[in-house]
Design an enzyme around this catalytic site. Structure first.
Site, PDB file in Angstrom:
ATOM      1  N   CYS A  37      -5.712  -7.273  -0.541  1.00  0.00           N
ATOM      2  CA  CYS A  37      -5.827  -7.044  -1.983  1.00  0.00           C
ATOM      3  C   CYS A  37      -4.951  -5.873  -2.419  1.00  0.00           C
ATOM      4  O   CYS A  37      -4.870  -5.551  -3.596  1.00  0.00           O
ATOM      5  CB  CYS A  37      -7.266  -6.763  -2.374  1.00  0.00           C
ATOM      6  N   ASP A  39      -5.441  -2.710  -1.729  1.00  0.00           N
ATOM      7  CA  ASP A  39      -6.041  -1.382  -1.652  1.00  0.00           C
ATOM      8  C   ASP A  39      -7.245  -1.309  -0.722  1.00  0.00           C
ATOM      9  O   ASP A  39      -8.088  -2.205  -0.713  1.00  0.00           O
ATOM     10  CB  ASP A  39      -6.374  -0.763  -3.015  1.00  0.00           C
ATOM     11  N   CYS A  64      -2.182   1.868  -4.654  1.00  0.00           N
ATOM     12  CA  CYS A  64      -1.263   2.395  -5.647  1.00  0.00           C
ATOM     13  C   CYS A  64      -1.657   3.821  -6.016  1.00  0.00           C
ATOM     14  O   CYS A  64      -2.686   4.330  -5.570  1.00  0.00           O
ATOM     15  CB  CYS A  64      -1.272   1.500  -6.887  1.00  0.00           C
ATOM     16  N   CYS A 107      -9.389   0.133  -9.608  1.00  0.00           N
ATOM     17  CA  CYS A 107      -9.253   1.279  -8.700  1.00  0.00           C
ATOM     18  C   CYS A 107     -10.486   2.181  -8.801  1.00  0.00           C
ATOM     19  O   CYS A 107     -10.981   2.691  -7.792  1.00  0.00           O
ATOM     20  CB  CYS A 107      -8.014   2.109  -9.026  1.00  0.00           C
TER      21      CYS A 107
END
Lengths: 135, 404
Positions: A37, A39, A64, A107
């Site tokens: 995915c 992350d 990221c 995130c």
């Protein structure tokens, strides 16, 4: 897409990067996300068993800039909080603090999941029921 | 050194100043409509278009009459695929393409599927090449078109175009190639390569945006496409619309410069590309994506395992402009479908960077890029839990990841 100054600062100077001894009973480890995915976050807390205060927190993140910043911020917030206070951290607090755009909200969700996973790991190790996952 | 450094030449190229200079008079005093047949403004414009058509045809070894101007490669891709599908409907409804084609080709094919076309999507190998035997076996008596790109935009892999066209013609089907990344960069000759139709565009070869072309073969065989834009019957009836004279003039000049300077440009660029690649491959767990042998001279695509592409770019994107196959840089959350078609896992696709060098890239810029990328990869690996696990000898495939 422009990053907020806070995201850039956490990315360039991430706070509390590192590893705690995951076999210790006073350490809780949360590993969430998946390489596929894009992350993966590993967040660790060290808890004082007498006071239930989080004395240390460390992270490592594959992802990221916003993912790195979210987990870096989370470790800053965790230190000094009790486990119960830590459970109250909401992903939207992270979104607000870092001014994350809508495409980066996941995130912050991941960071909240990592906190909960670390707490549950600590609880399970110490014979307590894990907290129910509300995601 | 001027910042930011531009290393995204597969996305677009700057206009060559010589191109701009050639274009300028056509905005103002030579503004005529090339279709105005009865006054000098029209004649001047028509003459300029004819000249550019010749410059462009020369670059690809075509006859000027075989060049149909469009708004760009996307339109040319659409015109070729949809135009052939309509024109040859009596012969069949089967089109063969590949999974690593540009979206302009794939989405045009998807569109035709809705209308009843049969589309075969050929897989590619780890280098990004199609299998010629598979292609041959896929062709049926209903196949009207094989659409395989000349060179890929993400990894630069060059397909065996001559072998492909030989198979197509032996089996009696037309061959269309999306030449967007190849034309102007490497020698392309429609006759030697056996190309029946080819899309390409000015802005990938130091010309302006908004103008491209479809090459349509006139002899052996004579190919026709049904117009997708109805109107005044321009471009031999295949593409109506007032010609973008200024853009076409620039396109022509850009094509001429590419033809004359391709060899010397490439000699310089390939040296810098190889140096960049050699230095970056000194990092642990770095992988070149695509073919190193059959590849455009100015591109290299590398995955740096255990760091994520967008996170990586953030480390230097104030100073260096390039692209990643990571999901985070695209509108969708999926990583590059091209890299996945090459067999890369999602994790490696997320970790990729594409370096696209160009005519104005300097050694100094490459030095800076090597250092900035190497430093950032190393720094982010220190922050990466996956790198730590890898260093501890943990097989990441044995971990049960929580997909969200």
């Amino acid at each position: 897409m422009a990053y907020s100054d806070k995201v850039i600062d956490h990315y360039e100077n991430p706070k509390n990067v590192g590893t705690l001894d995951k076999s210790s009973n006073t350490v809780g480890t949360g590993l969430v996300g998946a390489p596929e995915c894009g992350d993966v976050m590993r967040l660790q807390i060290e808890v004082d068993p007498a006071t239930q205060v989080i004395t240390d927190a460390k992270f490592k993140t594959f992802g990221c800039g916003s993912a790195i910043a979210s987990s870096s911020l989370a470790t800053e917030w965790l230190k000094g909080k009790t486990v119960d206070q830590a459970l109250a951290i909401d992903n939207m607090d992270i979104v607000e603090e870092l001014a994350l755009p809508p495409v980066k909200i996941h995130c912050s969700v991941l960071a909240e999941d990592a906190i909960k996973a670390a707490i549950n790991d600590y609880r399970t190790k110490n014979g307590l029921e894990p907290i129910a996952d509300n995601h | 050194m001027k910042f930011p450094i531009y290393l995204d030449h597969n996305a677009t190229t700057p206009c060559d100043p010589r191109v701009v200079e050639t274009m300028i008079p056509y905005f103002t005093e030579k503004f005529g409509n090339a279709a105005s047949r009865n006054h000098s403004f029209g004649w001047v414009a028509e003459e300029a278009v004819d000249y550019a058509r010749e410059q462009i045809a020369t670059l690809i070894g075509a006859d000027p009459k075989e060049i149909i101007f469009t708004s760009g490669a996307t339109e040319a891709d659409n015109l070729a695929i949809k135009g052939v599908y309509e024109m040859y409907a009596q012969k069949g409804n089967h089109i063969i393409t590949a999974t690593t084609e540009h979206k302009a080709v794939l989405d045009a094919c998807h569109h035709l599927e809705q209308l009843g076309a049969q589309i075969t999507y050929l897989p590619v190998n780890a280098e990004g090449m199609i299998d010629l035997k598979q292609l041959e076996e896929a062709i049926t008596d209903k196949t009207i078109l094989v659409a395989i790109m000349y060179a890929n935009n993400e990894v630069g892999t060059i397909q065996p175009v001559r072998e492909i066209s030989e198979i197509c013609h032996r089996k009696g089907t037309l061959f269309f190639t999306d030449g967007t990344q190849a034309v102007g960069k490497i020698p392309v000759d429609v006759n030697k390569d056996g190309i029946d139709l080819m899309a390409f565009t000015a802005h990938k070869m130091y010309g302006p945006k908004g103008v491209g072309a479809l090459y349509v073969r006139r002899k052996n065989p004579r190919v026709k496409v049904t117009a997708q834009m109805d109107g005044g019957g321009h471009e031999r009836g295949m593409r109506s619309g007032t010609l973008n004279v200024t853009g076409i003039v620039g396109f022509g000049k850009a094509a001429e410069i590419c033809r004359l300077e391709m060899e010397s440009d490439n000699a310089r660029i390939i040296k810098m590309r190889d140096r960049l690649e050699t230095e970056l491959m000194k990092l642990d767990e770095a992988y070149v994506n695509g073919s190193r042998e059959h590849r455009l001279p100015q591109v290299c695509n590398i995955s740096f395992k255990f760091v994520e592409g967008e996170g990586l770019m953030m480390g230097f994107n104030k100073n260096i402009a390039l692209s990643s196959g990571s999901a985070c840089t695209s509108a969708s959350l999926e990583p590059s479908y091209v890299l996945k078609a090459l067999g890369l896992g999602d994790d490696l696709a997320h970790s990729s960077l594409r370096f696209g060098l160009g005519r104005y890239t300097t050694d100094e810029e490459i030095d800076f890029t090597i250092e900035a990328v190497s430093k950032t990869v190393t720094r982010l690996r220190e922050v990466s839990p996956l790198w730590e696990m890898f260093k501890e000898g943990i097989d990441l495939n044995t971990i049960k990841w929580e997909h969200h």
